[in-house]
Each structure stands twice: as C-alpha cells, then as structure tokens.
Design a protein around this motif. Structure first.
Motif, PDB file in Angstrom:
ATOM      1  N   ALA A  89       0.835  -1.201   0.000  1.00  0.00           N
ATOM      2  CA  ALA A  89       0.000   0.000   0.000  1.00  0.00           C
ATOM      3  C   ALA A  89       0.870   1.252   0.000  1.00  0.00           C
ATOM      4  N   ILE A  90       0.251   2.379  -0.316  1.00  0.00           N
ATOM      5  CA  ILE A  90       0.934   3.670  -0.249  1.00  0.00           C
ATOM      6  C   ILE A  90       0.725   4.250   1.138  1.00  0.00           C
ATOM      7  N   TYR A  91       1.829   4.557   1.803  1.00  0.00           N
ATOM      8  CA  TYR A  91       1.798   5.235   3.098  1.00  0.00           C
ATOM      9  C   TYR A  91       2.332   6.643   2.846  1.00  0.00           C
ATOM     10  N   LEU A  92       1.454   7.618   2.846  1.00  0.00           N
ATOM     11  CA  LEU A  92       1.781   8.946   2.347  1.00  0.00           C
ATOM     12  C   LEU A  92       2.541   9.752   3.394  1.00  0.00           C
ATOM     13  N   ARG A  93       3.879   9.699   3.318  1.00  0.00           N
ATOM     14  CA  ARG A  93       4.719  10.456   4.243  1.00  0.00           C
ATOM     15  C   ARG A  93       5.775  11.286   3.523  1.00  0.00           C
ATOM     16  N   GLU A  94       6.274  10.781   2.393  1.00  0.00           N
ATOM     17  CA  GLU A  94       7.370  11.445   1.712  1.00  0.00           C
ATOM     18  C   GLU A  94       7.031  11.643   0.238  1.00  0.00           C
ATOM     19  N   LEU A  95       7.833  12.456  -0.431  1.00  0.00           N
ATOM     20  CA  LEU A  95       7.552  12.842  -1.816  1.00  0.00           C
ATOM     21  C   LEU A  95       7.406  11.643  -2.755  1.00  0.00           C
ATOM     22  N   PRO A  96       8.261  10.608  -2.693  1.00  0.00           N
ATOM     23  CA  PRO A  96       8.056   9.468  -3.598  1.00  0.00           C
ATOM     24  C   PRO A  96       6.687   8.802  -3.399  1.00  0.00           C
ATOM     25  N   ASP A  97       6.182   8.782  -2.164  1.00  0.00           N
ATOM     26  CA  ASP A  97       4.849   8.223  -1.928  1.00  0.00           C
ATOM     27  C   ASP A  97       3.796   9.043  -2.667  1.00  0.00           C
ATOM     28  N   ALA A  98       3.909  10.371  -2.590  1.00  0.00           N
ATOM     29  CA  ALA A  98       2.945  11.245  -3.249  1.00  0.00           C
ATOM     30  C   ALA A  98       3.039  11.133  -4.768  1.00  0.00           C
ATOM     31  N   GLU A  99       4.259  10.979  -5.281  1.00  0.00           N
ATOM     32  CA  GLU A  99       4.415  10.846  -6.733  1.00  0.00           C
ATOM     33  C   GLU A  99       3.794   9.539  -7.226  1.00  0.00           C
ATOM     34  N   ARG A 100       3.948   8.482  -6.439  1.00  0.00           N
ATOM     35  CA  ARG A 100       3.331   7.207  -6.811  1.00  0.00           C
ATOM     36  C   ARG A 100       1.812   7.318  -6.791  1.00  0.00           C
ATOM     37  N   LEU A 103       0.363   9.310  -9.833  1.00  0.00           N
ATOM     38  CA  LEU A 103       0.254   8.510 -11.053  1.00  0.00           C
ATOM     39  C   LEU A 103      -1.038   7.701 -11.066  1.00  0.00           C
ATOM     40  N   LEU A 104      -1.410   7.150  -9.917  1.00  0.00           N
ATOM     41  CA  LEU A 104      -2.661   6.393  -9.838  1.00  0.00           C
ATOM     42  C   LEU A 104      -3.860   7.298 -10.085  1.00  0.00           C
ATOM     43  N   LEU A 105      -3.831   8.496  -9.492  1.00  0.00           N
ATOM     44  CA  LEU A 105      -4.955   9.412  -9.665  1.00  0.00           C
ATOM     45  C   LEU A 105      -5.057   9.887 -11.110  1.00  0.00           C
ATOM     46  N   GLU A 106      -3.925  10.114 -11.742  1.00  0.00           N
ATOM     47  CA  GLU A 106      -3.954  10.550 -13.136  1.00  0.00           C
ATOM     48  C   GLU A 106      -4.498   9.460 -14.050  1.00  0.00           C
ATOM     49  N   ARG A 107      -4.308   8.200 -13.672  1.00  0.00           N
ATOM     50  CA  ARG A 107      -4.893   7.092 -14.434  1.00  0.00           C
ATOM     51  C   ARG A 107      -6.334   6.843 -14.032  1.00  0.00           C
ATOM     52  N   CYS A 108      -6.766   7.568 -12.999  1.00  0.00           N
ATOM     53  CA  CYS A 108      -8.142   7.480 -12.496  1.00  0.00           C
ATOM     54  C   CYS A 108      -8.527   6.045 -12.117  1.00  0.00           C
ATOM     55  N   GLU A 109      -7.624   5.380 -11.423  1.00  0.00           N
ATOM     56  CA  GLU A 109      -7.920   4.033 -10.953  1.00  0.00           C
ATOM     57  C   GLU A 109      -8.837   4.078  -9.731  1.00  0.00           C
ATOM     58  N   HIS A 110      -9.606   3.020  -9.546  1.00  0.00           N
ATOM     59  CA  HIS A 110     -10.423   2.898  -8.336  1.00  0.00           C
ATOM     60  C   HIS A 110      -9.483   2.777  -7.140  1.00  0.00           C
ATOM     61  N   LEU A 111      -9.675   3.645  -6.185  1.00  0.00           N
ATOM     62  CA  LEU A 111      -8.746   3.735  -5.066  1.00  0.00           C
ATOM     63  C   LEU A 111      -9.424   3.288  -3.774  1.00  0.00           C
ATOM     64  N   ASN A 112      -8.732   2.455  -3.010  1.00  0.00           N
ATOM     65  CA  ASN A 112      -9.156   2.123  -1.648  1.00  0.00           C
ATOM     66  C   ASN A 112      -8.360   2.983  -0.677  1.00  0.00           C
ATOM     67  N   VAL A 113      -9.045   3.586   0.266  1.00  0.00           N
ATOM     68  CA  VAL A 113      -8.409   4.401   1.294  1.00  0.00           C
ATOM     69  C   VAL A 113      -8.727   3.766   2.637  1.00  0.00           C
ATOM     70  N   ALA A 181      -4.309   0.696  -2.779  1.00  0.00           N
ATOM     71  CA  ALA A 181      -4.754   1.167  -1.467  1.00  0.00           C
ATOM     72  C   ALA A 181      -3.803   2.211  -0.926  1.00  0.00           C
ATOM     73  N   VAL A 182      -4.388   3.210  -0.297  1.00  0.00           N
ATOM     74  CA  VAL A 182      -3.646   4.197   0.476  1.00  0.00           C
ATOM     75  C   VAL A 182      -4.016   3.981   1.930  1.00  0.00           C
ATOM     76  N   VAL A 183      -3.032   3.826   2.786  1.00  0.00           N
ATOM     77  CA  VAL A 183      -3.277   3.586   4.202  1.00  0.00           C
ATOM     78  C   VAL A 183      -2.868   4.818   4.996  1.00  0.00           C
ATOM     79  N   GLY A 184      -3.820   5.349   5.761  1.00  0.00           N
ATOM     80  CA  GLY A 184      -3.555   6.483   6.631  1.00  0.00           C
ATOM     81  C   GLY A 184      -4.171   6.236   7.985  1.00  0.00           C
ATOM     82  N   VAL A 185      -3.448   5.518   8.838  1.00  0.00           N
ATOM     83  CA  VAL A 185      -3.984   5.132  10.145  1.00  0.00           C
ATOM     84  C   VAL A 185      -3.115   5.686  11.273  1.00  0.00           C
ATOM     85  N   GLY A 186      -2.597   6.894  11.045  1.00  0.00           N
ATOM     86  CA  GLY A 186      -1.815   7.530  12.098  1.00  0.00           C
ATOM     87  C   GLY A 186      -0.322   7.368  11.897  1.00  0.00           C
TER      88      GLY A 186
END
Length: 352
Positions: A89-100, A103-113, A181-186
């Motif tokens: 999963a993507i754990y959004l903490r650093e720039l490479p995570d956001a860049e990855r 790319l998913l959002l630009e492809r408009c994939e179904h996203l699990n959060v 999936a993007v995981v944001g659980v603290g």
C-alpha cells in the motif's frame, strides 16, 4: 543531515495541492536551495544517521562518515503506522509516496483508502475531484472522531458520501483488496536514535518548553517530540506542520541563546472539496462542545471546552472565528458558552 535526497519541503502539500495539480514539485521546497549556502547551512542529504554518539559528540552516518557537533537538534519526524497485510500500500509520508499516488490518480484508478483521518479524507477528496472511484474504510463510527468528535465527524462523513465516496465505517478492510490502497492510520514518532543514545523517550522524545532533551546540549523539535506546553500545562505531541515549524523555531532560538518558549495553541488546516477546515488546540479531551452558527451549514464553528474553559476550536469555512478563538485560548480568556454560541458577540471582546 537527513535520509531523504530532497532539500527540506512542505509535507502538507503532499495530500493537498500536489495531488490536485495546483502545487508542482518545484514549489514544494521550504526555501530555494541556494539560500541554504547563503545562510551557511550545509545540507547532507540522502544519508541516514546511524548513531548520535553523545559521549564523543559526533553523529555517525550509515556510510561511516562522522560529523562533529557542539549542539545537536533531533528532528526525525514520524513514520506512518503500518498495517499487516498491506505492505504494497501507499503510506503517504514522503515525496516518492505522493508521486506514486499521483500517477494512480492521473490514471483514475479505483482507489481504496484505509483510515478516514485527515490524510485519508484529503486523499479521498483529491481522488474524487479527479473523478476516481473511491472506497474508504474507517474503524470508528465516524471520520476524524477522536479529534473532532462524533457530531462533526458525522457531518464530514455525509460530505464525502455526497461527493461519491463509498465510505464504510466501523469496518476493517481485508488485506486481499485487489485495487490500489492508500493507508492512513496515524503515525509513530521516530525516537529510535534518541532512545539508543539514552535520551528520555515516552510517546515521543521528551523535551521542555525550549526543546531541550534530557541530554546536555541536545535539543529536539517537531512531531518526533512530546513537548512541555506552558499553555496547556502538560506534555503534548502534535503531528501537524505548523506546530513542528513553530516549536522548531523555539528550539532554534534556544540553541542560539535566545530563550523564548513555545507557548502557542497548535493550529492546522485541511482542505476537502470546497471545505476549508481549521483547528486550533492540542487534541486534548473535552467535556462540552458549543456550536457557533448553523451546524452543518458552513460557515460554522465548534468550540471544545474542558471544565468550562476553552481548549480548542474547529471551524468549517470559518477562519476568522478560528483565528480569534485561538487568541482566546492562548490568553486563557474567560468566556461563557453563551458568548461563544452568539454570532453577534465579538470574540475579541473577551480578550484580557
């Protein structure tokens, strides 16, 4: 010195403007790179610290390089909490995570959060603004319930559902989700280096109101710390940019010989769809809430009180109220619930 190869940058954009496309990569930096040289700051990037070596006063990098110090500040931040079974999963903490993620959002994939905290809600909003399908899972009954309470959490849940998010509360997702999936659980404070050096750690690196740790000439700043707050008269740990910045200023001043404690009310913001949510306070427990304005119809604000004292405020498209209430909190002003609830009462009148 830091493990990331990038010069210091503003992380709040990673879940906001960077994903929306309004803040490009070259505008993320805290300051232009050449200014560090002008300020006599040497950047040692892309090199992880292995040891602080307090006895010999020389930080040891993983490469074996040693950098001597007279004063040391630990600003290691925090790391995303990991979920078993979600290693990819993507754990959004650093720039490479956001860049990855971008790319998913630009492809408009179904996203699990996974997790409907601030990161999860902002990612879900950014994905929906790009017309991606979103399923968001939250273990509690409402989004952001621990910080904002059930009532405001329920309002935000309805906002996300109205914007097309498939929000599933009191639900834990299966680890075999097929979609990204993007995981944001603290997050958890990065205290390992400090603890290994024998510095006092308890839910964060323990520091006083000036950022001083238990070790001589060693300071710490940011969300790696639990700092003594003169305002709230207890130790608090806050995971947001403004507090890391402002408490870092206090530590830097103290290291330079100008002792001015960090005694402000923490503040942060979140942008979700057409809502700007601002909060001032330290996420402390409350026993009463008071609404100003028509709840659920922005602009409105919710005040949080403990034993009749104002300790926090959250405003939805209501930044003026938050700014004034923040001054009240910092002044420890006496104000009644009736005055807080009355939109005709100028909050500035309650300042001592």
């Amino acid at each position: 010195m830091g493990a990331e190869p990038e010069p210091p940058y503003e992380r709040p954009h990673l879940s906001k403007g960077f994903l929306w496309g309004t803040v490009p990569r070259d505008r993320l930096g805290l300051r232009p790179r050449e200014q560090y040289s002008e300020l006599a700051v040497e950047l040692v990037l892309g090199e992880r610290v292995a040891e602080l070596d307090l006895e010999r006063r020389g930080v040891v990098l993983e490469t074996g390089r040693r950098i001597a110090w007279d004063l040391l500040c630990i600003a290691t931040g925090s790391t995303a909490r990991r979920l078993d079974g979600f290693d990819d999963a993507i754990y959004l903490r650093e720039l490479p995570d956001a860049e990855r993620l971008l790319l998913l959002l630009e492809r408009c994939e179904h996203l699990n959060v996974v997790g409907a905290g601030f990161i999860g809600c902002e990612v879900a909003a950014a994905a929906r603004l790009r017309r991606c399908a979103v399923t968001m899972f939250e273990a509690l009954a409402q989004p952001l319930q621990r910080v904002l309470g059930a009532e405001l959490g329920a309002f935000l849940a309805e906002v996300h559902r109205q914007h097309g998010v498939d929000l599933r509360t009191q639900t834990a997702p299966s680890s075999d989700l097929e979609r990204p999936a993007v995981v944001g659980v603290g997050s958890s404070p990065r205290t390992q280096l400090a603890a290994a050096a024998g510095i006092a750690v308890d839910g964060g690196i323990l520091v006083d109101e000036l950022g001083r740790t238990s070790a001589p000439d060693v300071y710490a700043a940011g969300d790696a710390t639990r700092f003594q707050s003169p305002l709230f008269e207890e130790r608090v740990r806050v995971e947001h940019f403004q507090t890391a910045q402002r408490q870092g200023f206090a530590a830097g001043r103290a290291m330079g010989g100008a002792e001015a404690p960090f005694a402000e009310a923490p503040w942060f913001w979140s942008d979700q769809y057409d809502l700007n949510i601002q909060y001032a306070g330290a996420g402390l427990a409350w026993d009463e809430t008071v609404t100003r304005g028509a709840f659920g119809r922005p602009p409105f604000s919710l005040f949080y009180l403990r034993q009749k004292s104002l300790i926090a405020v959250c405003g939805v498209n209501d930044h003026h109220t938050v700014a004034r209430a923040r001054h009240l909190i910092e002044a420890r002003a006496k104000i009644t619930a009736q005055q807080l609830a009355d939109p005709a009462f100028d909050l500035r009148r309650a300042l001592p």
